[in-house]
Motif scaffolding. Structure first.
Motif, mmCIF file in Angstrom:
data_model
loop_
_atom_site.group_PDB
_atom_site.id
_atom_site.type_symbol
_atom_site.label_atom_id
_atom_site.label_comp_id
_atom_site.label_asym_id
_atom_site.label_seq_id
_atom_site.Cartn_x
_atom_site.Cartn_y
_atom_site.Cartn_z
ATOM 1 N N TYR A 399 0.741 -1.125 -0.059
ATOM 2 C CA TYR A 399 -0.037 -0.036 0.031
ATOM 3 C C TYR A 399 0.850 0.995 0.083
ATOM 4 C CZ TYR A 399 -4.191 -2.804 1.387
ATOM 5 O OH TYR A 399 -5.373 -3.502 1.544
ATOM 6 N N SER A 400 0.471 2.254 -0.588
ATOM 7 C CA SER A 400 1.335 3.415 -0.845
ATOM 8 C C SER A 400 1.760 3.952 0.447
ATOM 9 C CB SER A 400 0.456 4.545 -1.792
ATOM 10 O OG SER A 400 1.197 5.930 -1.450
ATOM 11 N N SER A 401 0.616 3.971 1.294
ATOM 12 C CA SER A 401 1.029 4.755 2.736
ATOM 13 C C SER A 401 1.943 3.713 3.572
ATOM 14 C CB SER A 401 -0.462 4.724 3.560
ATOM 15 O OG SER A 401 -0.083 5.157 4.960
ATOM 16 N N PHE A 402 2.053 2.444 3.299
ATOM 17 C CA PHE A 402 2.839 1.649 3.981
ATOM 18 C C PHE A 402 4.163 1.581 3.345
ATOM 19 C CE2 PHE A 402 -0.978 -1.221 5.039
ATOM 20 C CZ PHE A 402 -1.384 -0.238 6.192
ATOM 21 N N MET A 403 4.396 1.999 2.001
ATOM 22 C CA MET A 403 5.857 1.907 1.307
ATOM 23 C C MET A 403 6.608 3.311 2.159
ATOM 24 S SD MET A 403 7.444 1.000 -0.662
ATOM 25 C CE MET A 403 7.641 0.600 -2.413
ATOM 26 N N GLN A 404 5.906 4.130 2.749
ATOM 27 C CA GLN A 404 6.730 5.106 3.418
ATOM 28 C C GLN A 404 7.731 4.528 4.483
ATOM 29 O OE1 GLN A 404 2.744 7.928 3.218
ATOM 30 N NE2 GLN A 404 3.608 7.576 5.200
ATOM 31 N N ARG A 405 7.211 3.447 4.985
ATOM 32 C CA ARG A 405 8.043 2.637 6.037
ATOM 33 C C ARG A 405 9.251 2.116 5.387
ATOM 34 N NH1 ARG A 405 4.075 1.445 10.380
ATOM 35 N NH2 ARG A 405 5.275 -0.357 11.038
ATOM 36 N N SER A 406 9.366 2.115 4.103
ATOM 37 C CA SER A 406 10.767 1.370 3.401
ATOM 38 C C SER A 406 11.513 2.009 2.460
ATOM 39 C CB SER A 406 10.285 -0.001 2.844
ATOM 40 O OG SER A 406 9.117 0.349 2.004
ATOM 41 N N TYR A 407 11.438 3.449 2.771
ATOM 42 C CA TYR A 407 11.914 4.344 1.801
ATOM 43 C C TYR A 407 13.553 4.123 1.660
ATOM 44 C CZ TYR A 407 12.505 8.835 -0.819
ATOM 45 O OH TYR A 407 12.736 9.835 -1.749
ATOM 46 N N ASP A 408 14.218 4.059 2.735
ATOM 47 C CA ASP A 408 15.638 3.825 2.784
ATOM 48 C C ASP A 408 15.931 2.527 1.768
ATOM 49 O OD1 ASP A 408 18.424 4.119 3.738
ATOM 50 O OD2 ASP A 408 18.137 2.332 4.523
ATOM 51 N N GLN A 409 15.253 1.475 2.081
ATOM 52 C CA GLN A 409 15.410 0.459 1.346
ATOM 53 C C GLN A 409 15.241 0.510 -0.225
ATOM 54 O OE1 GLN A 409 13.976 0.228 4.266
ATOM 55 N NE2 GLN A 409 15.715 -0.577 5.390
ATOM 56 N N VAL A 410 14.341 1.355 -0.444
ATOM 57 C CA VAL A 410 14.087 1.634 -1.882
ATOM 58 C C VAL A 410 15.153 2.393 -2.523
ATOM 59 C CG1 VAL A 410 12.462 2.795 -3.561
ATOM 60 C CG2 VAL A 410 11.502 1.687 -1.671
ATOM 61 N N ILE A 411 15.885 3.295 -1.897
ATOM 62 C CA ILE A 411 16.820 3.781 -2.434
ATOM 63 C C ILE A 411 18.100 3.028 -2.326
ATOM 64 C CG2 ILE A 411 18.221 5.820 -1.841
ATOM 65 C CD1 ILE A 411 15.972 7.279 -0.900
ATOM 66 N N HIS A 412 18.374 2.547 -1.064
ATOM 67 C CA HIS A 412 19.740 1.932 -0.903
ATOM 68 C C HIS A 412 20.251 0.472 -1.501
ATOM 69 C CE1 HIS A 412 22.952 -0.099 1.215
ATOM 70 N NE2 HIS A 412 23.587 0.909 1.443
ATOM 71 N N ASP A 413 18.734 -0.234 -1.413
ATOM 72 C CA ASP A 413 18.811 -1.679 -1.914
ATOM 73 C C ASP A 413 18.461 -1.980 -3.369
ATOM 74 O OD1 ASP A 413 19.765 -2.194 0.645
ATOM 75 O OD2 ASP A 413 17.972 -2.646 1.597
ATOM 76 N N VAL A 414 17.602 -0.792 -3.759
ATOM 77 C CA VAL A 414 16.993 -1.278 -5.172
ATOM 78 C C VAL A 414 17.536 -0.280 -6.135
ATOM 79 C CG1 VAL A 414 14.918 -1.129 -6.461
ATOM 80 C CG2 VAL A 414 15.024 -2.232 -4.036
ATOM 81 N N ALA A 415 17.389 1.314 -5.907
ATOM 82 C CA ALA A 415 17.472 2.164 -7.027
ATOM 83 C C ALA A 415 19.102 2.323 -7.009
ATOM 84 C CB ALA A 415 17.053 3.456 -6.690
ATOM 85 N N LEU A 416 19.904 2.205 -6.170
ATOM 86 C CA LEU A 416 21.667 2.378 -6.330
ATOM 87 C C LEU A 416 21.818 1.140 -7.138
ATOM 88 C CD1 LEU A 416 22.796 3.695 -2.750
ATOM 89 C CD2 LEU A 416 22.104 5.089 -4.936
ATOM 90 N N GLN A 417 21.437 0.199 -7.000
ATOM 91 C CA GLN A 417 21.859 -1.207 -7.685
ATOM 92 C C GLN A 417 21.226 -1.304 -9.018
ATOM 93 O OE1 GLN A 417 23.505 -4.213 -4.813
ATOM 94 N NE2 GLN A 417 21.398 -3.382 -3.980
ATOM 95 N N LYS A 418 20.157 -0.428 -9.256
ATOM 96 C CA LYS A 418 19.287 -0.433 -10.483
ATOM 97 C C LYS A 418 18.650 -1.741 -10.941
ATOM 98 C CE LYS A 418 19.135 1.574 -15.114
ATOM 99 N NZ LYS A 418 19.886 2.096 -16.442
ATOM 100 N N LEU A 419 17.980 -2.211 -9.773
ATOM 101 C CA LEU A 419 17.599 -3.747 -9.770
ATOM 102 C C LEU A 419 16.191 -3.628 -10.223
ATOM 103 C CD1 LEU A 419 18.781 -4.992 -6.413
ATOM 104 C CD2 LEU A 419 19.690 -5.424 -8.605
ATOM 105 N N ASN A 420 15.711 -4.660 -11.002
ATOM 106 C CA ASN A 420 14.353 -4.607 -11.662
ATOM 107 C C ASN A 420 13.328 -5.150 -10.585
ATOM 108 O OD1 ASN A 420 12.712 -6.105 -14.482
ATOM 109 N ND2 ASN A 420 12.102 -4.541 -13.183
ATOM 110 N N VAL A 421 13.091 -4.357 -9.708
ATOM 111 C CA VAL A 421 12.087 -4.507 -8.593
ATOM 112 C C VAL A 421 10.974 -3.709 -9.116
ATOM 113 C CG1 VAL A 421 11.210 -4.408 -6.394
ATOM 114 C CG2 VAL A 421 13.543 -4.940 -6.715
ATOM 115 N N VAL A 422 9.542 -4.267 -9.455
ATOM 116 C CA VAL A 422 8.440 -3.717 -9.639
ATOM 117 C C VAL A 422 7.619 -3.362 -8.372
ATOM 118 C CG1 VAL A 422 6.197 -3.747 -11.215
ATOM 119 C CG2 VAL A 422 8.596 -4.910 -11.721
#
Length: 642
Positions: A399-422
């Motif tokens: 849920y969009s509201s719950f995604m706020q709780r994982s923002y660091d992981q989105v940046i650090h673990d997914v975006a920096l490594q350009k991983l194909n997480v949808v």
């Protein structure tokens, strides 16, 4: 319909009234309170089974404690209806979750008895510990602080962080573990298995029956006696339980499990625990939906069933002769299975919302490829990143509201490594009656500023399918798809897949003088507005942007070269949203135009129906039409609500 409270409940306005009753009256109070919740929720809707499960616990807490001086902190708050009824809001309870009425969750501004505002899970122990430390600092040594957390919320990492910290403090903290083997869906994971092993240990259960009262009496005789009793208790517990007690290892005094539906036993236990110093955990076993047979049998269905006939249990649904558009979440669920049948690398992940996100469709069809990871959004994101690092394509539905709780992981673990997480962000935008804790207001802003991230939103079911299809194609990288709570607009939605090129919007209507640029489902409100405007000879252009990042720059050049009046519409916060992105584009390319942004303003939007909230914020069909008329000097529409 006027609902009457029972004879005892009628005379309870605040907990002081409850505490004036005899203990022998409490069972009847519980019956009346449970019936009152059933009567009101059946005709007004709302969360249901969770509050029925803690009726006895709620009554016992307010009877044994001196609330509001003693503080009760609920986790999530789905279970707080009985608490609200006993704390001055019985006469207002019929307005629960209705525009202008009381909140469906505890809310500090609503009542002194709501010690802490909640709506997301796993926060109660941290908040209660903070309050307990503050009370100790101020010399309020007699003040009790109670966190009520379910076994589902206990799967959240924040709860473990709080337990770890609380174990080294000497604060007056009582954690009540409400163990019903459920969150919204059945619980999963090792914690569930561990709690089950405790509740089924017959030897230990016999031993703990008298333990609480004995220790409470010993504690009054001085620190030496208390220390001796504690060592003896730990020795016996270690012998009777196969595994060492997790909570004891964190320096919590563990008591239980106790029957969560024996109100008199609960009162006695809570009163005894008030005399035991330091962090304590009381393990209470309850049945979610207790007292309403259908809710006990199917706890997920009856978590928040909507309106229903309390006698027959029939859940009331709107009836139409015409085929109805599906919910966006169901389009997601069925489409994911279709894609996974064609692409063996696709996996599904959700943090404890399989039915709420429709991930349960894939979990049933492909149980080895779909995962419910518990209430653990941070883990869900990094777990998805691990899958993607090995060449798989995880669809992580949060849920969009719950995604706020994982923002660091989105940046650090997914975006920096350009991983194909949808990332499929359900409940994006204003969600309705759940209110400000659940509105998905901020994801456009917080996702579009992340490097490597694609941010898309479909205007209808076909676009959602095609975005999901496009997101799993090779060499894509992080991809966010946001869509709202509720139904789409296409009864015939199951169409062949088509690739949507990244950053490619579409022109829906060519126009004159003014252009409307929309993002996502809210574009359908613009379509309605344009129909009315066309009847009066006003012809706006309409563009479905599809992507907040990257923007369709070719489309925007076309817009700003043709129109000097532009309206942007988004079901998201205005600061940092797609309207802001379009203004940035306009400035970067030296265009001049009158741009009016419509969306969620910079403030807290309270609860109400989705359509009511869109109207208040001014971006429903009437709001869009009104803005076009003002900017083109057309005929003014009626005044908006709010």
């Amino acid at each position: 319909m006027q609902v009457e409270a029972g004879p005892l409940l009628q005379n309870i306005t605040f907990p002081d009234d409850l505490r004036s009753l005899k203990e022998t009256d409490l069972e009847e109070v519980c019956k009346e309170l449970r019936q009152y919740i059933i009567d009101i929720v059946s005709v007004n809707g709302g969360h249901f089974a969770a509050s029925l499960g803690v009726v006895e616990l709620t009554v016992a807490l307010h009877y044994a404690l001196n609330t509001p001086y003693d503080q009760i902190i609920f986790d999530v708050g789905h279970q707080a209806y009985g608490h609200k009824i006993l704390t001055g809001r019985r006469e207002e309870f019929h307005t629960n979750r209705i525009l202008g009425g009381i909140s469906g969750f505890p809310k500090r501004s609503e009542s002194a008895y709501d010690a802490f505002g909640v709506g997301h899970s796993s926060t109660s122990i941290s908040a209660a510990l903070g309050m307990a430390v503050a009370s100790a600092y101020k010399g309020e040594t007699d003040r009790q602080h109670v966190a009520i957390i379910g076994d589902g919320a206990l799967t959240g990492g924040m709860a473990f962080e709080a337990l770890n910290h609380a174990g080294i403090e000497k604060s007056n903290l009582l954690v009540i573990l409400n163990d019903n083997c459920m969150s919204i869906d059945p619980n999963v994971g090792a914690m569930k298995e561990y709690l089950t092993s405790i509740t089924t240990s017959k030897s230990y259960n016999r031993f703990r029956d008298d333990l609480v009262s004995v220790l409470a009496k010993i504690s009054k005789k001085g620190p030496n006696a208390y220390g001796w009793a504690k060592k003896l208790e730990q020795s016996i517990k270690g012998t009777l339980l196969k595994n060492s007690n997790l909570f004891e290892s964190l320096n919590f005094r563990y008591f239980g499990p106790v029957d969560g539906h024996d109100v008199n036993k609960l009162v006695k236990t809570i009163e005894d625990l008030k005399h035991i110093n330091g962090p304590k955990l009381l393990h209470v076993v309850t049945v979610k939906g207790k007292g309403y047979a259908l809710a006990e049998k199917d706890q997920t269905k009856w978590h928040a069933p909507g309106l229903f006939d309390k006698i027959t249990g029939e859940i009331k649904k709107s009836v139409s002769d015409k085929p109805q558009p599906p919910k966006y979440q169901d389009v997601f669920g069925h489409t994911l299975v279709e894609l996974a049948e064609e692409n063996k690398n696709i996996m599904g992940i959700t943090p404890a919302m399989p039915s709420g996100s429709s991930m349960n469709i894939m979990m049933k069809a492909m149980p080895d490829r779909a995962f419910d990871v518990g209430i653990a959004e941070q883990h869900a994101v990094t777990f998805s990143a691990g899958l993607a690092a090995q060449g798989l394509v995880p669809f992580c539905n949060i849920y969009s509201s719950f995604m706020q709780r994982s923002y660091d992981q989105v940046i650090h673990d997914v975006a920096l490594q350009k991983l194909n997480v949808v990332f499929c962000l359900d409940r994006a935008g204003l969600v309705g009656a759940d209110g400000p804790t659940h509105h998905g207001a901020y994801d456009i802003a917080f996702m579009r500023c992340i490097p490597n991230m694609i941010v898309a939103s479909p205007m209808n079911e076909e676009e959602l399918r095609n975005m999901m299809y496009s997101a799993q194609l090779p060499d894509i990288g992080p991809y966010t798809i946001r869509y709202p709570r509720g139904n789409g607009v296409m009864p015939d939605w199951k169409l062949p897949f088509k690739e949507i090129p990244i950053g490619k919007g579409r022109k829906l209507v060519d126009g004159e003088e003014i252009a409307i640029l929309t993002f996502g489902h809210i574009g359908n409100e613009a379509t309605k507005a344009i129909r009315n405007l066309n009847a009066d000879g006003i012809h706006p252009g309409h563009y479905d942007m599809r992507f907040a990042k990257p923007l369709d720059e070719a489309l925007l050049h076309e817009v700003f070269q043709k129109y000097n009046k532009v309206i942007t519409v988004e079901d998201g916060c205005l600061p940092g949203g797609i309207g802001s992105a379009i203004l940035e584009f306009m400035a970067d390319h030296n265009y001049e135009a009158h741009v009016q942004r419509l969306g969620i303003p910079d403030g807290i939007i309270e609860h109400g129906e989705q359509a009511e909230l869109w109207n208040i914020c001014g971006y429903d069909a009437a709001g869009i039409e009104n803005e076009v008329r003002k900017m083109t000097k057309g005929i003014k529409t009626e005044t908006l609500v709010g």
